[in-house]
Write a protein that holds these residues in place. Structure first.
Motif, mmCIF file in Angstrom:
data_model
loop_
_atom_site.group_PDB
_atom_site.id
_atom_site.type_symbol
_atom_site.label_atom_id
_atom_site.label_comp_id
_atom_site.label_asym_id
_atom_site.label_seq_id
_atom_site.Cartn_x
_atom_site.Cartn_y
_atom_site.Cartn_z
ATOM 1 N N TRP A 100 -0.324 0.335 2.252
ATOM 2 C CA TRP A 100 0.426 1.122 3.239
ATOM 3 C C TRP A 100 -0.227 1.000 4.611
ATOM 4 O O TRP A 100 -1.345 0.502 4.740
ATOM 5 C CB TRP A 100 0.526 2.582 2.802
ATOM 6 C CG TRP A 100 -0.744 3.375 2.834
ATOM 7 C CD1 TRP A 100 -1.229 4.128 3.862
ATOM 8 C CD2 TRP A 100 -1.710 3.524 1.767
ATOM 9 N NE1 TRP A 100 -2.423 4.725 3.518
ATOM 10 C CE2 TRP A 100 -2.736 4.376 2.237
ATOM 11 C CE3 TRP A 100 -1.791 3.017 0.470
ATOM 12 C CZ2 TRP A 100 -3.831 4.723 1.454
ATOM 13 C CZ3 TRP A 100 -2.884 3.366 -0.316
ATOM 14 C CH2 TRP A 100 -3.881 4.212 0.166
ATOM 15 N N TRP B 109 8.584 -2.775 -3.599
ATOM 16 C CA TRP B 109 7.446 -3.271 -4.365
ATOM 17 C C TRP B 109 7.403 -4.787 -4.381
ATOM 18 O O TRP B 109 8.396 -5.462 -4.116
ATOM 19 C CB TRP B 109 7.450 -2.716 -5.778
ATOM 20 C CG TRP B 109 8.724 -2.904 -6.553
ATOM 21 C CD1 TRP B 109 9.851 -2.138 -6.471
ATOM 22 C CD2 TRP B 109 9.004 -3.922 -7.533
ATOM 23 N NE1 TRP B 109 10.816 -2.609 -7.343
ATOM 24 C CE2 TRP B 109 10.327 -3.706 -8.013
ATOM 25 C CE3 TRP B 109 8.267 -4.981 -8.064
ATOM 26 C CZ2 TRP B 109 10.925 -4.505 -8.980
ATOM 27 C CZ3 TRP B 109 8.861 -5.789 -9.035
ATOM 28 C CH2 TRP B 109 10.167 -5.547 -9.482
ATOM 29 N N SER C 103 1.313 5.116 -3.797
ATOM 30 C CA SER C 103 0.466 4.524 -4.845
ATOM 31 C C SER C 103 0.822 5.024 -6.228
ATOM 32 O O SER C 103 0.644 4.313 -7.227
ATOM 33 C CB SER C 103 -1.011 4.829 -4.559
ATOM 34 O OG SER C 103 -1.421 4.256 -3.347
ATOM 35 N N MET D 243 3.302 -3.873 -7.232
ATOM 36 C CA MET D 243 2.472 -3.402 -6.123
ATOM 37 C C MET D 243 3.375 -2.536 -5.245
ATOM 38 O O MET D 243 4.282 -3.034 -4.581
ATOM 39 C CB MET D 243 1.923 -4.556 -5.281
ATOM 40 C CG MET D 243 1.050 -4.063 -4.122
ATOM 41 S SD MET D 243 0.810 -5.247 -2.763
ATOM 42 C CE MET D 243 -0.043 -6.564 -3.576
ATOM 43 N N ALA D 244 3.122 -1.240 -5.253
ATOM 44 C CA ALA D 244 3.925 -0.328 -4.443
ATOM 45 C C ALA D 244 3.544 -0.480 -2.969
ATOM 46 O O ALA D 244 2.358 -0.507 -2.634
ATOM 47 C CB ALA D 244 3.697 1.110 -4.902
ATOM 48 N N ILE D 245 4.544 -0.599 -2.101
ATOM 49 C CA ILE D 245 4.277 -0.738 -0.668
ATOM 50 C C ILE D 245 5.090 0.282 0.115
ATOM 51 O O ILE D 245 6.205 0.640 -0.276
ATOM 52 C CB ILE D 245 4.578 -2.171 -0.157
ATOM 53 C CG1 ILE D 245 6.030 -2.546 -0.416
ATOM 54 C CG2 ILE D 245 3.626 -3.172 -0.785
ATOM 55 C CD1 ILE D 245 6.440 -3.892 0.191
ATOM 56 N N SER D 246 4.543 0.749 1.202
ATOM 57 C CA SER D 246 5.233 1.713 2.054
ATOM 58 C C SER D 246 6.351 1.020 2.822
ATOM 59 O O SER D 246 6.399 -0.208 2.930
ATOM 60 C CB SER D 246 4.242 2.360 3.024
ATOM 61 O OG SER D 246 3.675 1.372 3.872
ATOM 62 N N LYS E 193 -3.367 -1.837 -11.356
ATOM 63 C CA LYS E 193 -2.210 -1.523 -10.525
ATOM 64 C C LYS E 193 -2.694 -1.362 -9.088
ATOM 65 O O LYS E 193 -3.866 -1.016 -8.854
ATOM 66 C CB LYS E 193 -1.497 -0.266 -11.003
ATOM 67 C CG LYS E 193 -2.324 1.006 -10.937
ATOM 68 C CD LYS E 193 -1.518 2.204 -11.439
ATOM 69 C CE LYS E 193 -2.336 3.495 -11.372
ATOM 70 N NZ LYS E 193 -1.555 4.676 -11.833
ATOM 71 N N ALA F 177 2.987 2.774 -8.330
ATOM 72 C CA ALA F 177 2.492 1.457 -8.724
ATOM 73 C C ALA F 177 2.373 1.338 -10.238
ATOM 74 O O ALA F 177 2.191 2.330 -10.954
ATOM 75 C CB ALA F 177 1.142 1.189 -8.070
ATOM 76 N N SER G 150 -1.519 -0.946 -4.544
ATOM 77 C CA SER G 150 -0.554 -0.518 -3.529
ATOM 78 C C SER G 150 -1.071 -0.873 -2.140
ATOM 79 O O SER G 150 -2.245 -1.240 -1.966
ATOM 80 C CB SER G 150 -0.309 0.996 -3.626
ATOM 81 O OG SER G 150 -1.538 1.698 -3.439
#
Length: 365
Positions: free
Chosen positions: A132, A247, A194, A202-205, A128, A197, A130
């Protein structure tokens, strides 16, 4: 202007092994090629593969461009920041807003390679990740850490010494055996992001989503679809106000996830919709977060800092120079007076420590 006090925008990346905790509990699993637990071999390899994959993929993409395009689309190379358990972190200086999309596309390929690597050892493992952004030096700070940091006997202020060391590292990193760590609210927010995620997402700010939304893809292949799953608070961020859950889909084209999306009619967000949402979000919470910007951006696309930023930057630069001069003068004067009294070295050092403590309190206030 001191380098460490010059405005900079950085992007940060995190990659973490999914399923490693369960694997570690299976102590009887031994790597056939090494006399150690399988999980140890996987993590060691993960560190090495993440570094090499990122470096090689970045180099390959960069070399396909002309020198002129390399400067605007790629800029400086990313580098390894640090590791935290099963997690590896990288960072890169952003000097052109288009570099965000370039490195995100590179990171997607890196994660794909890392996924293949860990699943060779155990099909139950996954990755996983992320991404930012963080601005320096107003909202977030750089600190020097490592065995190579030798604090001299005449340090008048940790703030000043830290600034001098960062300047040396930024000017000529090969001459300083230490590294820079990054701290601040944007770094904390990044780690909170994060936590959202998964192996698929993919977690993004919000600021990463914003810059992707204003970047025109060169072609369809370079397009980065962004998805949105509503807003909910992140612990300690924006006083618990709802934070957007943006994401990027990391699942394979033929995956079950993609088939479910087709059934549920779940499309990616339009670039314009993401842009408008982010701009409204920045305005709504302007007391806590501001629109990302690149100082003196040559494209003038995101070159405008928030209100009051330049004034605060000038103030900090002036105060740093003033305190550096004052502490140096006070120390010299103090040393001269006390040595003239025939004071012992031990007593003199005690007096010096009291002076330093007094000056640091002044700086903090």
């Amino acid at each position: 202007m001191e380098l460490f006090l010059s405005p900079r925008l950085r992007i940060f990346f995190s990659a973490d092994i999914v399923g490693s905790t369960s694997l570690k509990q299976q102590g009887n699993l031994i790597d056939k090629e090494r006399i150690e637990p399988l999980w140890a071999s996987v993590i060691q390899g993960f560190y090495i593969e993440s570094y090499n994959s990122f470096k090689n993929e970045w180099k390959s993409r960069k070399e396909k461009c002309t020198k002129k395009l390399q400067a605007c689309l790629y800029g400086e190379d990313p580098y390894f920041w640090k590791s935290i358990g099963d997690e590896v972190l990288f960072t890169k200086l952003i000097t052109d807003y288009r570099q965000v999309s370039s490195i995100i596309l590179c990171w997607i390929e890196v994660i794909s390679e890392l996924r293949k690597f860990v699943q060779k050892s155990s099909p139950s493992l996954n990755i996983k990740c992320s991404a930012w952004l963080a601005e320096f030096p107003i909202k977030n700070k750089e600190v020097v850490i490592g065995n190579g940091v030798n604090i001299s006997n005449h340090v008048e202020s940790y703030i000043i010494e830290n600034g001098d060391l960062i300047n040396k590292i930024l000017s000529d990193p090969e001459t300083v055996n230490s590294r820079i760590d990054y701290v601040g609210p944007s770094i904390d927010t990044g780690f909170r992001v994060s936590s959202r995620a998964s192996s698929r997402k993919m977690a993004i700010s919000v600021d990463v989503a914003y810059i992707i939304s204003i970047t025109m893809p060169i072609n369809e292949k370079e397009k980065i679809p962004i998805f949105f799953s509503g807003s909910e608070p992140l612990k300690g961020v924006l006083k618990e106000a709802p934070y957007p859950n943006f994401w990027i889909d990391m699942s394979d084209y033929n995956s079950l996830f993609k088939k479910e999306d087709q059934l549920l009619s779940t499309p990616a967000c339009s670039r314009d919709a993401v842009k408008e949402y982010c701009e409204t979000f920045f305005e709504e919470y302007k007391n806590y977060i501001f629109r990302p910007f690149i100082y003196k951006d040559k494209t003038n696309t995101i070159s405008n800092p928030p209100d009051g930023y330049n004034e605060k930057l000038i103030t900090i630069q002036k105060e740093y120079r003033k305190f550096k001069r004052q502490t140096s003068e006070k120390y010299s004067e103090h040393k001269s007076l006390e040595r003239g009294k025939g004071m012992t070295e031990e007593k003199f050092n005690e007096k010096k420590a009291n002076t330093i403590e007094f000056i640091n309190k002044k700086i903090d206030n």
